[in-house]
Each structure stands twice: as C-alpha cells, then as structure tokens.
Design a protein around this motif. Structure first.
Motif, mmCIF file in Angstrom:
data_model
loop_
_atom_site.group_PDB
_atom_site.id
_atom_site.type_symbol
_atom_site.label_atom_id
_atom_site.label_comp_id
_atom_site.label_asym_id
_atom_site.label_seq_id
_atom_site.Cartn_x
_atom_site.Cartn_y
_atom_site.Cartn_z
ATOM 1 N N ASN A 179 30.175 -28.826 16.791
ATOM 2 C CA ASN A 179 29.238 -29.621 17.599
ATOM 3 C C ASN A 179 28.462 -30.598 16.735
ATOM 4 O O ASN A 179 28.226 -31.740 17.125
ATOM 5 N N LEU A 180 28.062 -30.115 15.559
ATOM 6 C CA LEU A 180 27.281 -30.989 14.671
ATOM 7 C C LEU A 180 28.140 -32.134 14.134
ATOM 8 O O LEU A 180 27.661 -33.258 13.991
ATOM 9 N N CYS A 208 26.989 -35.950 14.922
ATOM 10 C CA CYS A 208 26.738 -36.893 13.825
ATOM 11 C C CYS A 208 27.672 -38.095 13.947
ATOM 12 O O CYS A 208 27.256 -39.242 13.777
ATOM 13 N N ASP A 209 28.917 -37.797 14.279
ATOM 14 C CA ASP A 209 29.887 -38.892 14.444
ATOM 15 C C ASP A 209 29.429 -39.835 15.547
ATOM 16 O O ASP A 209 29.433 -41.057 15.389
ATOM 17 N N GLN A 210 28.978 -39.243 16.650
ATOM 18 C CA GLN A 210 28.504 -40.037 17.790
ATOM 19 C C GLN A 210 27.286 -40.876 17.375
ATOM 20 O O GLN A 210 27.200 -42.071 17.672
ATOM 21 N N ALA A 211 26.357 -40.245 16.655
ATOM 22 C CA ALA A 211 25.137 -40.955 16.228
ATOM 23 C C ALA A 211 25.487 -42.114 15.299
ATOM 24 O O ALA A 211 24.897 -43.204 15.391
ATOM 25 N N ILE A 269 19.134 -38.353 13.164
ATOM 26 C CA ILE A 269 18.620 -37.036 12.764
ATOM 27 C C ILE A 269 19.692 -35.972 13.011
ATOM 28 O O ILE A 269 19.703 -34.926 12.369
ATOM 29 N N ASP A 270 20.606 -36.247 13.936
ATOM 30 C CA ASP A 270 21.735 -35.323 14.151
ATOM 31 C C ASP A 270 22.560 -35.180 12.872
ATOM 32 O O ASP A 270 23.130 -34.120 12.612
ATOM 33 N N CYS A 271 22.646 -36.261 12.083
ATOM 34 C CA CYS A 271 23.414 -36.185 10.838
ATOM 35 C C CYS A 271 22.662 -35.360 9.787
ATOM 36 O O CYS A 271 23.275 -34.757 8.910
ATOM 37 N N GLN A 272 21.343 -35.363 9.901
ATOM 38 C CA GLN A 272 20.545 -34.499 9.025
ATOM 39 C C GLN A 272 20.864 -33.034 9.338
ATOM 40 O O GLN A 272 21.035 -32.219 8.440
ATOM 41 N N ASP A 273 20.978 -32.726 10.630
ATOM 42 C CA ASP A 273 21.341 -31.359 11.033
ATOM 43 C C ASP A 273 22.730 -31.004 10.499
ATOM 44 O O ASP A 273 22.963 -29.887 10.036
ATOM 45 N N LEU A 293 37.092 -27.009 9.097
ATOM 46 C CA LEU A 293 36.236 -26.880 10.282
ATOM 47 C C LEU A 293 36.079 -28.236 10.978
ATOM 48 O O LEU A 293 36.074 -28.328 12.210
ATOM 49 N N SER A 294 35.943 -29.303 10.187
ATOM 50 C CA SER A 294 35.805 -30.650 10.777
ATOM 51 C C SER A 294 37.052 -31.017 11.555
ATOM 52 O O SER A 294 36.980 -31.544 12.670
ATOM 53 N N LEU A 295 38.205 -30.733 10.939
ATOM 54 C CA LEU A 295 39.469 -31.070 11.612
ATOM 55 C C LEU A 295 39.628 -30.293 12.912
ATOM 56 O O LEU A 295 40.075 -30.821 13.920
ATOM 57 N N ARG A 296 39.218 -29.017 12.860
ATOM 58 C CA ARG A 296 39.284 -28.215 14.091
ATOM 59 C C ARG A 296 38.436 -28.857 15.177
ATOM 60 O O ARG A 296 38.828 -28.935 16.331
ATOM 61 N N ALA A 297 37.236 -29.316 14.779
ATOM 62 C CA ALA A 297 36.332 -29.945 15.759
ATOM 63 C C ALA A 297 36.951 -31.204 16.320
ATOM 64 O O ALA A 297 36.913 -31.447 17.535
#
Lengths: 413, 128
Positions: free
Chosen positions: B40-41, B45-48, B79-83, B104-108
C-alpha cells in the motif's frame, strides 16, 4: 541472575526506547508542523473583522426569525428550516416549505411544499467576508455592488440583508403556490415582492411588542417601519447566534490544543492528496466559487423533472451549467444531508461523490433522463479533473475524522 | 550407534540447518506479515510522486496562484513517501535486505496491474 549480568541488556533497552521516542516525536513534529503551516496558509491567512452585534437588536431578530406570522399563510418561519439540532439546517434532503408542520423528518409527513434544494446552514453568514449566498450565488456582492433577483432595486447594498429578503417572497418556501398567488403575485417582478413585504409588515405593526422594540432600537415611529428594518434585525440575530467560533482545528493551528494522530493524518489528506483545500479554503472553508460535483439529483430539481442547472439559472452562461457554490464546512458533521439536493446522506458519501460517484449509484435503476443528466454532470465536473483525487476507504475515514475537528465544541455553542 | 548418539546427531543437524536457514525463515515471515502494508505504501508514494510531477508540469505550463496552490498540496501529499521510506527503514532493521524489498515492491505492482501491458511498461527498457 545477578544485576551485573542483565545491566548491559537494560542499558541497551533504555537507549533503544530513548531513540524510538525521539524518532517518533520528530516524525510527529514533521506532520504537525506541516499541517499547522498548511492551516495558516490556506485557512487562517486573513483575520476576521470583528463584529459586535447589538444584543437587543439580536433578541428582536430572534423573535422575528421564529415568528410564523412572517409567512404568507402565517404558519411558516425561518426557524422551521434552520434548526439547532441539525447544525442550523433542517436535516432533510429537500426542504419542506410552506404548509409543512413539525421539525426535520416530521415535515415529510405533512402537506408542505417541497423546496427543491437542500437547506443551507447559517454559520458564518453574518461575517463581513461572507458575500455570496445560496447554492447558486443568486445574491452576491461583486465590484462593490450587490447582484440579486432585485436587479437595480435591491433593498440594500449589504448582500446578507438582501439574502434575508428572499425566502419571504419565494413561492413554496414561505409563499403559498395557490390561486391567489398565481393570479396576482406570480409576476417575477419586484412590485409583487413589495406587495408581500407590505402584507407581512402590517402583521408586524399590529404587534405592540415589535413596535416598541423598533421605536427603542431603531428610533422609528409606527409609519416609519419598513421591511428592511425587519431584515436588519434578523441579520443582527444571524451575526450574533451564528458567528464563527474557534474550532478544534483552529485551536490546533494556533497551538492551543492538540489533535490525535489520526485527525492529523486526515488533515494532511485534506490539505494534500485529497486536494479538498483547492475549493474548501479560507476561514469559511469555501472559495465562494462554483464547481460541479456529480451528485445525483434528489427530488424534482430547481428546473423540474429532476434537473437542476445550478449557477446557470443565475447567469445563463452555459459554462455555469450544473455548478454550485462550494459549501462552507463549518460544523459540517452536524449538517447532513449534503449536496445541493441533499443526495449524500453521510459525510462518507459526500466525500466519495467527489471522486467515485459511480460507487454510490445504481445506473440500472435510473431513468434514461436521470442517466443523461448524470452524464452531463460528470462532464461538467471533468473541468476540474486535475482536482479529482483517489482515496482508499481508510483515507476517507481518516479525512472524516479531520472534518469533525471543524465543529464548534459543545460548550461554545 | 546407540540411541543417545542418534539424538545428539539429530540435534546437531537440526541446529545446523536452523542456523543455515534462520535468516531465510525470518525474512519469509516478515515479508508475509508486512507485504500488504508495504505494498500500500509503495502504491501511495508512487501515486503522490505522479501527482506531484503533474502539478509541477501544470505550474510550468500555466503559472498562476491556483496552480501554485495545487503544487503546494501535491508537496504535502508527498508525506506518503515519508511513510514509505520509514517502512523501508523498519523492514531493513528487521533484517530484510534490498532484494527482499524489491520483491515486495514487485508484488505490490503486480497486484495493482490489471494486465500484462502494465508489467511490460514497468519492465521494458526505455532510452529516453
């Protein structure tokens, strides 16, 4: 086990706790500072001009606000659609005007006429910077001049005073829609409105308590009292009772109070990825501009047959079709339902309508006309397409927690 | 070989194998526990970042107060990228390595992608 044996372990644990606490505090500091700065920049960048309403005039205005004699049939008052327990709105999707009885949902069971818009709350309407009234801005001050249905015959150059004049002469709202009205008063002219004001004024003049109050507070003899004095007293009452007060969020921005981590997270969505502040900015949380959000139409609509053209009804500019003034968010949690026709029953629905309206409606249950109208609203809203965010359900919930911090605390009401 | 020796041999073997694979076992469990949250993070972050890039482009193309305000909002949204960064650091401190995080990123990304074109878009080599 000897203490010396576990001492290194305890020291390491203590260091870890100190580090974790400092790290968390610094991180919370970043979020708090960001939200406080955003609040100062987008909301509290200007200070309010203090208003000091005359208490006695406000008291007179309060009585007039509640007086049913100030309606055409003598049974309807302002207070019946602006009720404290509904955040100074009426708790209904479409208001029930003249002929209605009771409060809130009780009015649905009466024979009252439907007013095809959602009743607006009154918070902040008396402040000097609030100059655009009603969903479609049919009363607004621009370039130092009030624009309204009165045209060049506006009773005042104060937009609130002009706005107060309107419900008293609005058919279905406080005027019957019967044969007498249709045959002699439904002329869309200021003269017809004046006839109604004269009739209401006579009723006020018959009341000795009111006459004495106007004499004492406005220094007016019986024959000098005019409807504008009634409107002025109601204006002072609105300025007094519905003045802007400090919300939890304002106290937080001024560092007099704290918000929970979830409320802060919601605030960061409001000012950040939710892009809410693009339109809900300034002390009243509105930019006083006109935007289209694809709310489905509840009820008959201002233009009939489930159609409401919004701002277009005022300007006749095709670019204004389906646009409505950004509603203020003061005490928003208490003013459900939401949208110009009250089609969003909860804050959650109201938020979702901004970015994912199809989730909330069943297009297969709509008539072709309803679907056609909905497509047009979607197209109109696409003008602001860069403002449409994506929020997941947790973010919507968090945003709502923040919106609740825009309420006045019970003690201050 | 008597019974006692068998037990000692098995004990040593188990300890040896556990020692050899403990890191992998730990990583497996941490990845299973945190994959949804981390995914989700990654997405947020990608969206932000995408929204921020668009907001910057809009300001560059049409500089005005309204678009500058939108850019400020896009900056707050980062701030989502900070998370996301904090989650990365936390998982690294739990013993995951960069390869685990990439996995994990690839899975997301695969969870969010609706068809193979999206996967191609992510993986194709571009020369721009």
């Amino acid at each position: 086990m000897k203490f010396d044996t576990i001492k290194p372990f305890l020291c390491a644990l203590a260091v870890w706790f100190v580090f974790a606490y400092t790290y968390e505090a610094a991180y919370a500091g970043l979020r708090d500072n960001t939200l406080i700065d955003a609040g100062k920049h987008f909301i509290y960048s200007t200070s309010l001009t203090p208003i000091d309403p005359n208490i006695k005039k406000a008291s007179l205005g309060s009585k007039l606000f509640e007086d049913v004699r100030l309606s055409f049939n003598g049974k309807m008052s302002c207070a019946l659609c602006h009720i404290d327990k509904f955040g100074s709105s009426d708790g209904l999707r479409n208001s029930i005007g003249i002929g209605g009885e009771g409060e809130g949902s009780e009015r649905l069971d009466s024979d009252g006429l439907v007013v095809p818009r959602n009743s607006l709350p009154l918070w902040g309407r008396g402040e000097s910077d609030f100059q655009t009234f009603f969903w479609d801005g049919k009363v607004e001050k621009e370039g130092g001049k009030v624009r309204s249905q009165f045209g060049d015959y506006a009773p005042s150059n104060d937009p609130l005073t002009v706005a107060i004049h309107l419900p008293f002469v609005e058919i279905r709202e406080m005027v019957n829609d019967d044969y007498e009205v249709k045959s002699s008063l439904k002329t869309e002219s200021v003269k017809s409105a004046e006839k109604i004001y004269d009739r209401l004024l006579e009723r006020v003049k018959e009341n000795q308590e009111y006459v004495s109050a106007f004499d004492e507070l406005y220094f007016l003899k019986l024959d000098e009292i005019e409807f504008i004095h009634i409107a002025d007293a109601i204006k002072v009452f609105i300025q007094s009772k519905f003045r802007l007060q400090k919300t939890r969020f304002e106290k937080y921005v001024k560092q007099e109070s704290v918000l929970s981590p979830d409320e802060v997270a919601g605030g960061l969505i409001f000012f950040g990825k939710g892009k809410c502040v693009s339109c809900h900015s300034g002390r009243h949380f509105t930019d006083f501009k006109y935007h289209s959000i694809p709310f489905v139409q509840a009820g008959f609509g201002k233009n009939g047959f489930g159609v409401d053209y919004g701002r277009f009804n005022v300007t006749h500019d095709p670019d204004d079709l389906y646009k409505f003034r950004t509603p203020p968010l003061t005490n928003v949690e208490k003013t459900a339902p939401y949208g110009h026709s009250g089609s969003a029953l909860t804050m959650e629905e109201a938020v979702i309508y901004h970015f994912d309206p199809l989730r909330l409606i069943s297009t297969e249950n709509m008539t072709p006309l309803e679907r056609s109208e909905f497509y047009k609203k979607l197209l109109a809203s696409s003008e602001d397409s860069e403002l449409i965010p994506y929020l997941d359900d947790d973010e919507v919930d968090t945003l709502i927690l923040f919106l609740k911090t825009l309420s006045y605390e019970e003690s201050s009401e | 070989m008597n019974k006692r020796k068998v037990y000692i041999f098995l004990g040593f073997s188990f300890a040896y194998l556990a020692g050899m694979f403990s890191s992998d076992i730990k990583s497996y469990f941490i990845k299973e526990v945190y994959s949804t949250e981390y995914g989700n993070l990654v997405f947020k972050c990608d969206q932000a970042m995408r929204e921020h890039f668009i907001a910057k482009q809009v300001v560059a193309a049409k500089p005005n107060a309204e678009h500058a305000s939108s850019l400020m909002q896009a900056e707050i949204a980062l701030i989502d990228c900070q998370d996301y960064d904090l989650a990365r650091k936390k998982l690294l401190s739990f013993g995951l390595n960069e390869y685990d995080l990439i996995e994990l990123s690839l899975r997301a990304i695969e969870e969010k992608s609706e068809d193979i074109r999206k996967v191609v878009e992510i993986h194709e080599i571009r020369y721009d």
